[in-house]
Write a protein that holds these residues in place. Structure first.
Motif: not given
Lengths: 405, 405
Positions: B229-246
């Protein structure tokens, strides 16, 4: 299919929510009179212009395939809204897009040609007693891509579907109430015709009397589908029926057409070599420029002047091609003239009737209108005259043939 | 497919011609970095609202099938415009509608479920090195009818396509720059999470932290597709990754959620007969009303009070059903309370960690916040509290678990 009526409503006929509701009521009334009915609709009012404008804000020359994806949404909006309005009145109804109705086309985006109609779905829906609402102007190609049919597209969709399903007739609803003897905006005495032949209306269309696009008329003639042009705003008026000409040998002038949107190009002193005219015309054809009235005068030995007319909107391009040609073959000069108009009289067989042609030319002579060029076909006589005299000439000719009676 | 990225842009991300051009540039940059790319887009800005409004001007309850035909035009407009903008930048591109991309659904119009993806066409287009732009939110059923997927539809389209083609990941571009420990509009110190598990984000979504619709997260989890999940207005921000809990066994609070849009219904003095609660819940389920926190207190012999919460927008309907039930079984009274809110802490395994639950309850106790109801699951603890105290409680709990660090 027996007892099947196909109707088509243009953009002004579905231009607002109120108009859509009115048309829904008209369609439901026809359905309740015991007919099967298929209705083809265009995009609402200026929707198409708005979409084109959006595209041009992004791209000066948008890719045709994507343009078709965009434009097809216009009709998809109208069909769903019209279906909702009909459902509210208690009739069974279903909307179908061009792809869903099985209108197969070639892949020439923005001006695709219809190749086939897969009518399985529409027949099933009709058998379930549904009113079928179809998005005009659009189809699907062999790659499952959305195509649009270009100018006159919705009329052509309607006729193709009427032909494919062998409908009793195809009614084209528009903002005029039929085909007139001449453009009523110019000729106040113009009369609505009750009946006209395919050939006559084809000539009128191609000569600038813009009631129906020639494509739809040609298709209707080919499959023998009677076409009716009528107004969506006047229930009582029955419009004009376009069908085959069943009279034997009788010839009369059916209408007068005037085309002001043309220009004349002359290429002067073209060396008279075999194949040279062919070279010019093929160069123009390659650019998809349609020529109309063509005259070639031999001035003196081995030198020709070639003149032709084209539509205003391709005049610039036609001039470029002509310059290129003139340079290539060593012609002396290229001129253009936007001060001309094409005046035509239309009626099956009139060219074979010397009384009609002499009356036409005599009327123009009496008015002092000079004729630049003459062109004839089985169903029309066209002359090129000065644009500033053309409207008056049209009114006089209309009267001379008794069309105001 | 190897080296494949799926991206989804929401309505605000394509809300204007300028934004479409910016996104086109971003997509082209990624393509040129050597990836295959599929982009799913929603309708531009408030297009969907405008279309819904048009429909309601015609019909107070438009037929669902026709509503889907209408709504699907919104995404069809965006995909064509985005494809034009990408073509202008010199990359090969093609737009595909839901039907064209082969997203098969059941026939539940307006909230269809995806049943299958026929990926032949999209694979062919990717192999031809094209950027593929797909209309989100829409599919096609077994009758060739257009369907729409309902809430969270475009996200779900994106995940389904990423899953079907086994993409490296699926990026959801939105107007926030990731998943936060709490709603930043309420909790000023809320921090963006770099990483969160499917289960945690699912709880957050269902508990009112509206980042992603649960449908898309469930689908991503099922097929093991990492979601970003990330913003379409800020190129630099990498957002949050949602994945399995390891992580093994480590438990911590990941976020705090607050849901103010609920109401509580209590049915008082219900005779205590076997199957009576089941009767109420099945009556509610038949009306498609989802219950949340349910409490049943036995007051005195053979009489129960049953309470439950529902979403605000079905409170009216749930009350009607409850009245009907109360009458039927001879309960004494039905009450409702809109003055409650649900506050939740979320983190995998937290319910098994007594330190976390006691810290949660202690914080509320110290604030003087009374707990009406408690409900727990593997990944969350929710409490029902007075609405007017809920925001302050949220801020304090957020601080108590060190999420502001």
């Amino acid at each position: 299919m027996k007892n099947l009526l196909v109707q088509k409503y243009g953009g002004t006929s579905v231009g607002s929510i109120d108009k859509i509701k009115k048309i829904a009521q008209r369609i439901v009334n026809i359905k309740r009179s015991g007919k099967h009915i298929i209705v083809i609709v265009s995009a609402m009012g200026d929707t198409t212009d708005t979409l084109v404008d959006l595209a041009h804000q992004i791209h000066s020359n948008p890719p045709s395939r994507e343009m078709d994806v965009l434009l097809a949404t216009g009709e998809q909006i109208s069909i769903s809204l019209l279906a909702m309005a009909i459902e509210l009145l208690g009739e069974k109804v279903i909307s179908l897009t061009g792809p869903q109705v099985g209108l197969k086309t070639n892949s020439t985006h923005k001006r695709a040609r219809i190749t086939d109609l897969d009518d399985k779905r529409v027949i099933n829906e009709l058998k379930e007693n549904k009113i079928v609402i179809v998005a005009g102007f659009q189809g699907i190609d062999a790659n499952d891509d959305i195509t649009t049919l270009g100018r006159g597209g919705s009329d052509t969709s309607a006729v193709a579907i009427a032909a494919g399903l062998n409908a009793d007739k195809c009614e084209i609803y528009t903002d005029v109430d039929g085909v007139y003897t001449a453009d009523p905006r110019i000729v106040k005495d113009a009369k609505k015709l009750d009946r006209i032949s395919y050939d006559e209306v084809l000539e009128m269309a191609s000569l600038g009397a813009g009631v129906l696009h020639p494509r739809s008329v040609e298709l209707a003639e080919k499959f023998g589908i009677p076409l009716v042009v009528r107004s969506s705003f006047h229930n009582e008026d029955t419009g004009t029926i376009i069908t085959t000409d069943e009279r034997m040998e009788r010839t009369e002038v059916k209408g007068i057409a005037l085309d002001n949107n043309i220009g004349k190009i002359s290429i002067m002193e073209v060396p008279d070599k075999p194949g040279i005219a062919y070279r010019l015309f093929s160069m123009l054809a390659n650019r998809n420029i349609h020529l109309d009235m063509i005259v070639q005068n031999t001035n003196r030995a081995a030198v020709n002047d070639i003149s032709f007319t084209v539509d205003d909107d391709v005049l610039q391009e036609a001039l470029e091609v002509s310059q290129e040609f003139a340079f290539e073959v060593g012609a002396q000069k290229v001129e253009f003239d936007k001060g001309v108009a094409k005046l035509s009289i239309i009626g099956t067989g009139i060219v074979a009737n010397p009384e009609i042609s002499s009356q036409f030319f005599e009327t123009l002579y009496n008015l002092g209108v000079n004729i630049h060029t003459i062109s004839t076909s089985e169903t029309k006589i066209s002359v090129l005259v000065d644009k500033n005299l053309a409207k008056n000439a049209m009114i006089s000719v209309h009267k001379a043939f008794g069309l105001d009676q």
